[in-house]
Scaffold this active site. Structure first.
Site, short mmCIF file in Angstrom:
data_model
loop_
_atom_site.label_atom_id
_atom_site.label_comp_id
_atom_site.label_asym_id
_atom_site.label_seq_id
_atom_site.Cartn_x
_atom_site.Cartn_y
_atom_site.Cartn_z
N SER A 191 0.84 -1.19 0.00
CA SER A 191 0.00 0.00 0.00
C SER A 191 0.88 1.24 0.00
O SER A 191 2.04 1.21 0.43
CB SER A 191 -0.90 0.00 1.24
OG SER A 191 -1.49 1.27 1.45
N TYR A 204 -2.78 -0.35 10.17
CA TYR A 204 -2.80 -0.92 8.82
C TYR A 204 -1.52 -0.53 8.07
O TYR A 204 -0.86 -1.38 7.46
CB TYR A 204 -4.03 -0.41 8.08
CG TYR A 204 -4.09 -0.79 6.61
CD1 TYR A 204 -4.53 -2.05 6.23
CD2 TYR A 204 -3.72 0.12 5.62
CE1 TYR A 204 -4.59 -2.41 4.89
CE2 TYR A 204 -3.77 -0.22 4.28
CZ TYR A 204 -4.21 -1.48 3.91
OH TYR A 204 -4.27 -1.83 2.59
#
Length: 364
Positions: A191, A204
């Site tokens: 990500s 996250y």
């Protein structure tokens, strides 16, 4: 004479250091230029997709995995798509669209028995199909809880670490033997948060940064066995996946576990924060992401004979902001991140200090 000798010696040492530094700089520039020439001279070489090359993709219930499984099959690979549940909408939709053309198996990457069953299923499939090989393991399965760090319970934090990081490591470890035997590749979906962590998804982002760091080490370890390790950063598709499908339940858990002091302190801010997030709604039905550039970048991870370490797909807004994040001083970087996220602003509780003094930070 002694003073002169000392001065000459100092001058010599300074000149020697400068010479060494310049020489090292020239060497670094030369090596970098040679590496770039080598990289660009070979990046056009691609392998040909065919049915004998097997690609296994995790987390295909929705979003990125749901989309990449379909695209890999359309490229000509044999695709094994894994689902947390074979009764999920994504599993049923892929079965409706592709029938047995995409092989479906159930897999929970946090469960050792489930992982072992997946490995045995692939081993059995390869033994029944001589000449077939494991071309790629695509580590896509992941979860995300949106909420400030202090709000997230131990359960929510642990779940993200277990799925995003530890689960990916456990699964890859179980497939190492097959990957070495077939000289396959590992493609781990990371990500932009791994490049610049963001408020509200710090846990996250930390798991994705850990994956990127792990991939760096693993790439060097596995290269000598003919296994290629790369990272794929697909960009943000929160509104086109189910990664925030449990956000309402997560918010309720955070709220239920607040201390009296936290209820008092966050109050209206917590409410406004989550009302804002409620507008980021996942689709009611799984749908393939419509982004030609996403698939073009993904094809590189599968087809490049000499793959890059990192493949990144990003809209112009992401490219601009992440460039600013990388090169700005910390004060400016934090400002740009705040503008990028566009979350509701915190406003202090208007209750009196006397009210706060009655509340303890330990929940009593």
């Amino acid at each position: 004479m002694s003073a002169l000798s000392k001065s000459l010696r100092v001058c010599f040492e300074i000149l020697n250091e400068l010479y060494t530094a310049v020489g090292a700089g020239v060497l670094v520039i030369g090596l970098t230029a040679a590496s770039l020439v080598f990289a660009f001279s070979r990046d056009k070489q691609r392998i040909t997709a065919n049915k004998k090359k097997v690609v296994i993709i995790t987390g295909c219930d929705s979003g990125i995995g749901f989309s990449l499984a379909q695209h890999a099959a359309e490229c000509g690979f044999t695709v094994i798509a894994t689902f947390l549940s074979l009764d999920s909408k994504g599993s049923k939709e892929i079965k409706r669209l592709y029938g047995g053309y995409i092989i479906q198996i159930q897999l929970n990457i946090t469960d050792s028995t489930s992982i072992r069953n997946a490995v045995q299923t692939l081993e059995h499939y390869l033994s029944k199909n001589p000449g077939y090989s494991l071309h790629a393991l695509v580590n896509n399965a992941g979860v995300m809880v949106f909420g400030e760090f202090e709000w997230q319970t131990e359960k929510l934090i642990k779940h993200q670490i277990d799925v995003n990081f530890l689960g990916t490591l456990k699964l890859t470890n179980a497939f190492c033997c097959l990957l070495r035997h077939h000289k396959g590749r590992v493609i781990t979906v990371s990500s932009h948060c791994a490049l610049a962590n963001l408020p509200g998804i710090s846990i996250y982002g930390a798991t994705k940064a850990a994956l990127s760091s792990w991939s760096d080490g693993l790439r060097v370890e596995m290269a000598k066995y003919g296994v290629q390790i790369l990272t794929f950063i697909p960009g943000s598709f929160a509104t086109e996946s189910n990664i925030m499908g449990r956000q309402l339940q997560n918010v309720q858990e955070m709220h239920d576990n607040f201390t009296a002091e936290q209820h008092h302190f966050y109050s209206d801010y917590f409410k406004r924060y989550n009302i804002y997030l409620s507008f980021i709604t996942p689709p009611s039905e799984p749908q393939k992401i419509q982004d030609e550039n996403l698939y073009k970048v993904f094809e590189g991870t599968l087809l490049d004979k000499y793959p890059d370490a990192v493949y990144k797909h990003e809209p112009l807004r992401y490219k601009l902001y992440h460039m600013l994040f990388k090169y700005s001083p910390v004060v400016l970087r934090d400002y740009f991140i705040t503008k990028f996220m566009q979350m509701p602003e915190y406003t202090p509780n208007t209750s009196t200090d006397d009210d706060f003094e009655d509340l303890s930070c330990d929940g009593n």
